[in-house]
Structure formats: C-alpha cells, structure tokens
Scaffold this motif. Structure first.
Motif, PDB file in Angstrom:
ATOM      1  N   ARG A 253      33.257 -24.936   9.497  1.00 39.11           N
ATOM      2  CA  ARG A 253      32.602 -26.233   9.406  1.00 39.11           C
ATOM      3  C   ARG A 253      33.061 -26.803   8.239  1.00 39.11           C
ATOM      4  O   ARG A 253      32.979 -26.515   7.019  1.00 39.11           O
ATOM      5  N   ARG A 254      33.550 -28.272   8.268  1.00 40.83           N
ATOM      6  CA  ARG A 254      33.880 -29.127   7.251  1.00 40.83           C
ATOM      7  C   ARG A 254      33.256 -30.601   7.602  1.00 40.83           C
ATOM      8  O   ARG A 254      33.533 -31.060   8.470  1.00 40.83           O
ATOM      9  N   ARG A 255      32.572 -30.717   6.456  1.00 38.89           N
ATOM     10  CA  ARG A 255      31.898 -32.015   6.393  1.00 38.89           C
ATOM     11  C   ARG A 255      30.889 -32.252   7.998  1.00 38.89           C
ATOM     12  O   ARG A 255      30.175 -31.418   8.190  1.00 38.89           O
ATOM     13  N   ASP A 256      31.555 -33.458   8.549  1.00 41.08           N
ATOM     14  CA  ASP A 256      30.941 -33.294  10.040  1.00 41.08           C
ATOM     15  C   ASP A 256      31.791 -32.889  10.879  1.00 41.08           C
ATOM     16  O   ASP A 256      31.510 -33.142  12.119  1.00 41.08           O
ATOM     17  N   GLU A 257      32.677 -31.912  10.637  1.00 42.56           N
ATOM     18  CA  GLU A 257      33.430 -31.382  11.710  1.00 42.56           C
ATOM     19  C   GLU A 257      33.261 -30.122  12.093  1.00 42.56           C
ATOM     20  O   GLU A 257      32.898 -29.386  11.142  1.00 42.56           O
ATOM     21  N   LEU A 258      32.931 -29.713  13.199  1.00 41.53           N
ATOM     22  CA  LEU A 258      32.872 -28.368  13.747  1.00 41.53           C
ATOM     23  C   LEU A 258      34.031 -27.909  14.631  1.00 41.53           C
ATOM     24  O   LEU A 258      34.544 -28.651  15.511  1.00 41.53           O
ATOM     25  N   VAL A 259      34.445 -26.782  14.254  1.00 33.77           N
ATOM     26  CA  VAL A 259      35.524 -26.416  14.651  1.00 33.77           C
ATOM     27  C   VAL A 259      35.538 -24.797  15.354  1.00 33.77           C
ATOM     28  O   VAL A 259      34.973 -24.019  14.568  1.00 33.77           O
ATOM     29  N   LEU A 260      36.001 -24.620  16.482  1.00 32.89           N
ATOM     30  CA  LEU A 260      35.860 -23.094  17.086  1.00 32.89           C
ATOM     31  C   LEU A 260      37.290 -22.910  17.398  1.00 32.89           C
ATOM     32  O   LEU A 260      38.068 -23.374  17.878  1.00 32.89           O
ATOM     33  N   VAL A 261      37.320 -21.408  17.302  1.00 33.47           N
ATOM     34  CA  VAL A 261      38.850 -20.829  17.451  1.00 33.47           C
ATOM     35  C   VAL A 261      38.660 -19.899  18.599  1.00 33.47           C
ATOM     36  O   VAL A 261      37.773 -18.887  18.488  1.00 33.47           O
ATOM     37  N   TYR A 262      39.345 -19.990  19.563  1.00 31.73           N
ATOM     38  CA  TYR A 262      39.294 -18.804  20.639  1.00 31.73           C
ATOM     39  C   TYR A 262      40.636 -18.327  21.094  1.00 31.73           C
ATOM     40  O   TYR A 262      41.651 -18.727  20.684  1.00 31.73           O
ATOM     41  N   ASP A 263      40.733 -17.325  21.852  1.00 36.38           N
ATOM     42  CA  ASP A 263      41.822 -16.591  22.320  1.00 36.38           C
ATOM     43  C   ASP A 263      42.489 -17.772  23.095  1.00 36.38           C
ATOM     44  O   ASP A 263      41.780 -18.521  23.773  1.00 36.38           O
ATOM     45  N   TYR A 264      43.851 -17.971  22.998  1.00 36.40           N
ATOM     46  CA  TYR A 264      44.683 -18.768  23.673  1.00 36.40           C
ATOM     47  C   TYR A 264      44.862 -18.405  25.156  1.00 36.40           C
ATOM     48  O   TYR A 264      45.267 -17.402  25.348  1.00 36.40           O
ATOM     49  N   MET A 265      44.558 -19.505  26.040  1.00 40.95           N
ATOM     50  CA  MET A 265      44.695 -19.189  27.493  1.00 40.95           C
ATOM     51  C   MET A 265      46.089 -19.892  27.999  1.00 40.95           C
ATOM     52  O   MET A 265      45.996 -21.199  28.076  1.00 40.95           O
ATOM     53  N   PRO A 266      47.272 -19.192  28.111  1.00 38.48           N
ATOM     54  CA  PRO A 266      48.491 -20.020  28.261  1.00 38.48           C
ATOM     55  C   PRO A 266      48.531 -20.606  29.666  1.00 38.48           C
ATOM     56  O   PRO A 266      49.169 -21.718  29.671  1.00 38.48           O
ATOM     57  N   ASN A 267      47.622 -20.369  30.627  1.00 42.64           N
ATOM     58  CA  ASN A 267      47.468 -21.080  31.942  1.00 42.64           C
ATOM     59  C   ASN A 267      46.550 -21.988  32.201  1.00 42.64           C
ATOM     60  O   ASN A 267      46.152 -22.811  33.266  1.00 42.64           O
ATOM     61  N   GLY A 268      45.714 -22.566  30.841  1.00 43.79           N
ATOM     62  CA  GLY A 268      45.201 -23.695  31.036  1.00 43.79           C
ATOM     63  C   GLY A 268      43.771 -23.258  31.727  1.00 43.79           C
ATOM     64  O   GLY A 268      43.435 -22.235  32.020  1.00 43.79           O
ATOM     65  N   SER A 269      43.105 -24.403  32.206  1.00 48.62           N
ATOM     66  CA  SER A 269      41.917 -24.170  32.906  1.00 48.62           C
ATOM     67  C   SER A 269      42.011 -24.266  34.456  1.00 48.62           C
ATOM     68  O   SER A 269      43.060 -24.716  35.062  1.00 48.62           O
ATOM     69  N   LEU A 270      41.062 -23.819  35.129  1.00 43.23           N
ATOM     70  CA  LEU A 270      41.129 -23.894  36.669  1.00 43.23           C
ATOM     71  C   LEU A 270      41.137 -25.079  37.098  1.00 43.23           C
ATOM     72  O   LEU A 270      41.780 -25.658  38.313  1.00 43.23           O
ATOM     73  N   ASP A 271      40.447 -26.069  36.384  1.00 47.73           N
ATOM     74  CA  ASP A 271      40.190 -27.406  36.833  1.00 47.73           C
ATOM     75  C   ASP A 271      41.779 -27.981  36.923  1.00 47.73           C
ATOM     76  O   ASP A 271      41.942 -28.877  37.924  1.00 47.73           O
ATOM     77  N   GLN A 272      42.534 -27.850  35.966  1.00 48.59           N
ATOM     78  CA  GLN A 272      43.959 -28.389  36.095  1.00 48.59           C
ATOM     79  C   GLN A 272      44.827 -27.760  37.210  1.00 48.59           C
ATOM     80  O   GLN A 272      45.449 -28.594  37.709  1.00 48.59           O
ATOM     81  N   HIS A 273      44.506 -26.702  37.551  1.00 54.29           N
ATOM     82  CA  HIS A 273      45.240 -26.122  38.639  1.00 54.29           C
ATOM     83  C   HIS A 273      44.753 -26.589  40.220  1.00 54.29           C
ATOM     84  O   HIS A 273      45.465 -26.704  41.050  1.00 54.29           O
ATOM     85  N   LEU A 274      43.289 -26.868  40.196  1.00 58.18           N
ATOM     86  CA  LEU A 274      42.715 -27.470  41.370  1.00 58.18           C
ATOM     87  C   LEU A 274      43.066 -28.931  41.669  1.00 58.18           C
ATOM     88  O   LEU A 274      43.389 -29.136  42.739  1.00 58.18           O
ATOM     89  N   PHE A 275      42.945 -29.566  40.618  1.00 59.35           N
ATOM     90  CA  PHE A 275      42.992 -31.153  40.787  1.00 59.35           C
ATOM     91  C   PHE A 275      44.181 -31.705  40.072  1.00 59.35           C
ATOM     92  O   PHE A 275      44.384 -32.928  40.270  1.00 59.35           O
ATOM     93  N   GLY A 276      45.187 -31.142  39.301  1.00 58.97           N
ATOM     94  CA  GLY A 276      46.098 -31.660  38.720  1.00 58.97           C
ATOM     95  C   GLY A 276      47.123 -31.903  39.744  1.00 58.97           C
ATOM     96  O   GLY A 276      47.633 -31.153  40.525  1.00 58.97           O
ATOM     97  N   ARG A 277      47.802 -33.040  39.577  1.00 61.97           N
ATOM     98  CA  ARG A 277      48.833 -33.474  40.517  1.00 61.97           C
ATOM     99  C   ARG A 277      50.142 -32.529  40.313  1.00 61.97           C
ATOM    100  O   ARG A 277      50.841 -32.338  41.362  1.00 61.97           O
TER     101      ARG A 277
END
Length: 524
Positions: A253-277
């Motif tokens: 947390r820094r000033r008004d900024e909220l930052v979260l750190v996750y494991d990196y998922m190299p294949n992105g979101s399922l949404d991109q694979h279903l609807f990405g051109r």
C-alpha cells in the motif's frame, strides 16, 4: 688559481685550456722546495702527460706556516657560483723527489653533475605532482557533489516510495508485504502491461531478490475496489492454498495506491482464449480440464477451508491459465467469508451481469448457492463460446435487449440437438461429456436457489462419480417460467439500476470493447 699564506700571497692565474669549467677530471701536481722556497703547481686533463711548464710558479716562505706536526688537506671555492668539487685520489711524498703517479683506472668515477635533462625531469615531476593535486581536488569535489546529489535522490525516492502501514498489517500480514520499490524495479517502472480490468492494470514483473515471475495488479485511484475489498482479498487469499486458486504472494500500500502480487500465469485469462480474435480455439479436452479444475477450487472455497468463502465474481475473465493450461480461480476482491453453519450477512449486490443470481436483488446476501449460479453461467460460457448475456439491437432500432445463453441452450435441447449449442471452434469431441456440461450448466443456472446443486454434487457429476439427476428441457423451462412470477425473480427482472440511460450507455461502451458490463449497486 692563487697561493696565499697568512703573511704573503701570489698573483692568481687562469687555468690552461681544457681544465676550466669542464666537468671532466683533471690532474694537479703541487711541489714545494723548502730550500729555495719555491712553489710550483702543474695542471693537465686526467690521462694527459704532465706539462713541462707549471701553471703556477712562485716563491713562498712556508716556514712560519708549517709547524713540526702539520695536517695537509684540500679545499676549493669559486665565489658566489654554486659548484661541486671532488677529490678522486691523491699521493704524497716528503723529502725530495716526485710523488708517485696515480693509476687513473683504479680511481672512482665522479658523480654525474645535474644536467639540463635532470632539470627537465624535475620540472616534469613538479608539473605531474601539481596536476595530480588538481585532479585529486576535482575528484574530492566530484565525490562530495555526487554524495549530495545521491542523498537528495535518496530523499526523493524515499518520499516517492513511501508506504502506508497500519496496525492490522504489522500484526497479521507483515510477511506478505513487499516494498513498493521492489515492485517498481520488478515491473520496470510499471511499464510491462499484460492486462487491463475494471479495477486497474496488471503488470508482468520479476522480483529482484528471488527472480520469481509475478503478476502485479495495481488498483486505479478511481476504481470501485477500495480499501475494504483490498483488505478482503489479502485476508482471503493470503491463507488459501489450493492448486486451482491463484496464489497471492504479497501486497503493498502506497498513498492511495493498492498493489497485489500474484503468481504469474503465462497463458493469461480464459476469457482471452474464448473471445480473443488472435487466440487459437481451445479443444474440448482443454475446456473440460479447465472447468473441472475451477469446480475443484470452488468446492475448496465452499467446504474445504476453515471458513466458507463466497467468491461472488466467477467468470471466464477471472480464471487464469498456467503453463499446462490448468484453470485457476483468481480475483478475490469481492470475496466474503463466514463460519460454517453460520448465516451470510447482507451486503452490496456486486458482480457481472449474467452471473448474478436473481435472489441477490431481494436478500442482498452472497451465498454458496449464488456462486453456483455464476458457475452455471461459466459452464455454458465455456461450452458455447458465448457470453451469458449478449445485448442485441431490435430491427426497429430500439434500445439493446439481452439475449441469454440459457434460452439458447434450452432451445437446442428441446430440438434434440443440445450439443449443437457448442462453440463451433470445438470440432469433434466427447459428445456425452459436452452434453453433461451443458445440462449441468442449465441446472446450476436455475433461478430457484433450492433447485441448484451444491459444489460437491457438481464436482461428483463432472467426475462421473454420480449420475446427473433426470432432467428434461420442458420441465426445466416450465420451472423457470413459474419462478419468474415469484416475487424475488420479479424484483430481479425489474430491479432499479441507477438509470436506464446509464445502464444502456455503460453496456454499449463496454460491449464495444469486447468486455462484459459489470454492476455494483445496492439492493432496495
């Protein structure tokens, strides 16, 4: 050259040629005859024969100057000029006759006189020392200036990277806190954007100390996800452990900024694979693996942890894919927790249109059953390759009206062709498995929460551990129509948004960007 005593002196003479101011050695013969009181001095360059004529010849009475015991020595001077004189060797004879000749080869060499080269060397050395002193002064000045600049930069960075920390963080969550500077360095100054959502941007990064690849979600200032949702995600995900949940590694947390750190998922979101051109279509085997993984993760949230965790925002956009295309549920910003056997508390109705259970408009309570409703919409979305609600414009140009995926699948089922509701990109697949997922999606999407299965039943049916209940499209369609006249469902259909024009505008804008409309409103 001259000779003198305390009582008498002789005229001086000039040295012969070759023996003046030369630096070469010279030989001198000094002879004194006491009987005749005659003193002769003969000079020649070293190695040359003795001249026949002496350089100095005079009568000097030394009887008064020479005592019975006398010391003999040498001295020389040439006035105000500075010079050096060296006696390399000498011989002495008393009592008549000449002194023995010197062997010049055995004499030591005189020291080299300081010549012009040595003077130049001295000047060069002096100049070098002067330059070194100036250089040293410049280096010291530069070091002081650099220290001052670095200190000012450090102060600015300290102000720039200053963070907020409250008591609850220091007690419970300090091991999960990551410094803002480390995240700034890991993401190359927050430049490598890999996703943009309603809550802000997501960046790819590599933690400098561990080298672990991470996804950093930086919540925007004007986002709907405030500190309360931020704390909710920390309190939930920092303790959850399941292979089908995205692991929260830390936060800041820094000033008004909220930052979260996750494991990196190299294949992105399922949404991109279903609807990405640009994304290639997923096979049915991949889709079935993903929905079964998400179901297992949701079952863990509902029954496998110390408290019941209601996700409240299950959709393809919140399912991330790792390197092996395993589905992992993410984004716990709307999650709510309550004890097993306890009652959930009423809260704001949040989520994405098409995934919100109809009873939420009346009760305002997020339950495991409302998560099951969203999961049913998710099953149909994955199998059909369509969003749960698609806004279409009527032929007469009226405002957009929603076309639901549930109605589409029911129509195909009534026609005896339920598997034709599939995504055309799936191709040939396990028809029975596809049919199971479509029917289970309809069952989970039932508007009556009492008719929805629990996640344990859903997982068992997906794993073919138990058979699905006997269902027919007519019975499901009729029960849905009957429930539509129920008071709760009537309120859901006619629920009051902030304004019709605002909903229409927001829907049109977000639909044009390829994303689904998202709502956050109070129940009345």
């Amino acid at each position: 050259m001259s000779a003198s005593t305390s009582t008498a002196s002789t005229p001086s003479t000039r040295p012969p040629p070759g023996t003046g101011t030369t630096t070469a050695p010279v030989q001198v013969w000094i002879e004194y005859d006491g009987d005749s009181a005659r003193l002769e001095v003969t000079v020649s360059p070293a190695g040359e024969p003795r001249p026949a004529l002496p350089l100095l010849s005079c009568h000097v009475n030394l009887s008064s100057a020479v005592a019975e015991d006398t010391y003999v020595g040498f001295s020389a001077a040439n006035g105000a000029a500075m010079s050096s004189h060296y006696v390399l060797g000498w011989s002495f004879r008393l009592g008549g006759g000449r002194a023995p000749d010197l062997d010049l080869s055995k004499l030591p060499r005189p020291p080299s006189p300081p010549g012009p080269s040595k003077k130049r060397m001295s000047l060069l050395l002096l100049l070098i020392l002067l330059l070194l002193a100036v250089l040293l002064l410049l280096l010291v000045s530069a070091a002081i200036a650099m220290f001052v600049v670095r200190r000012q930069q450090w102060r600015r960075q300290r102000q720039e990277f200053s963070e907020e920390e409250e008591g609850w963080e220091m007690i419970d969550y300090s091991p999960h806190r990551i410094s803002y500077k480390d995240l700034h360095d890991a993401t190359n100054g927050f430049r490598d954007v890999i996703g943009v959502g309603g809550f802000g941007r997501v960046y790819h990064g590599v933690l400098p100390r561990s080298g672990v690849e991470v996804a950093v979600k930086k919540v925007s200032h004007g986002s709907q996800q405030g500190l309360q949702e931020f704390v909710s995600e920390i309190t939930s995900m920092s303790r959850l452990r399941h292979r089908n949940l995205v692991q929260l590694l830390g936060y800041c947390r820094r000033r008004d900024e909220l930052v979260l750190v996750y494991d990196y998922m190299p294949n992105g979101s399922l949404d991109q694979h279903l609807f990405g051109r640009a994304a290639p279509g997923l096979s049915w085997e991949q889709r079935a693996k993903i929905v079964r993984g998400v179901a297992a993760g949701l079952l863990y949230l509902h029954e496998g942890w110390e408290q019941v965790v209601v996700h409240r925002d299950i959709k393809a956009g919140n399912v991330l894919l790792d390197a092996d295309m395993n589905g992992k549920l993410s984004d716990f910003g709307f999650a709510r927790l309550y004890d097993h056997g306890g009652d959930p508390h009423a809260t704001h109705v949040v989520g994405t249109l098409g995934y919100i259970a109809p009873e939420m408009s009346k009760t305002g309570m997020a339950t495991t059953s409302s998560d099951v409703f969203a999961f049913g919409a998710f099953l149909l979305e994955v199998a059909c390759g369509r969003r749960p609600v698609v806004f279409t414009v009527d032929a007469d140009g009226d405002s957009p009206s929603p076309a639901g995926i549930v109605e589409l699948v029911l129509q195909r089922w009534k026609a005896g062709k339920i598997t034709q509701a599939r995504d055309p990109r799936i191709g040939e697949c396990d028809e029975d498995d596809l049919e199971l997922v479509l029917k289970l999606g309809l069952l989970c999407s039932h508007p009556d929460p009492e008719r929805r299965p629990g996640m344990r039943q859903v997982v068992q049916m997906l794993e073919h551990a138990v058979p699905p209940p006997e269902m027919s499209p007519e019975v499901i369609s009729e029960s849905m129509k009957q429930f539509e006249h129920h008071e709760a469902f009537d309120e859901f259909v006619g629920m009051s948004f902030p304004s019709t024009s605002e909903v229409t505008t927001a829907t049109t804008q977000q639909f044009s960007n390829g994303s689904r409309p998202r709502s956050d409103f109070h129940s009345s």
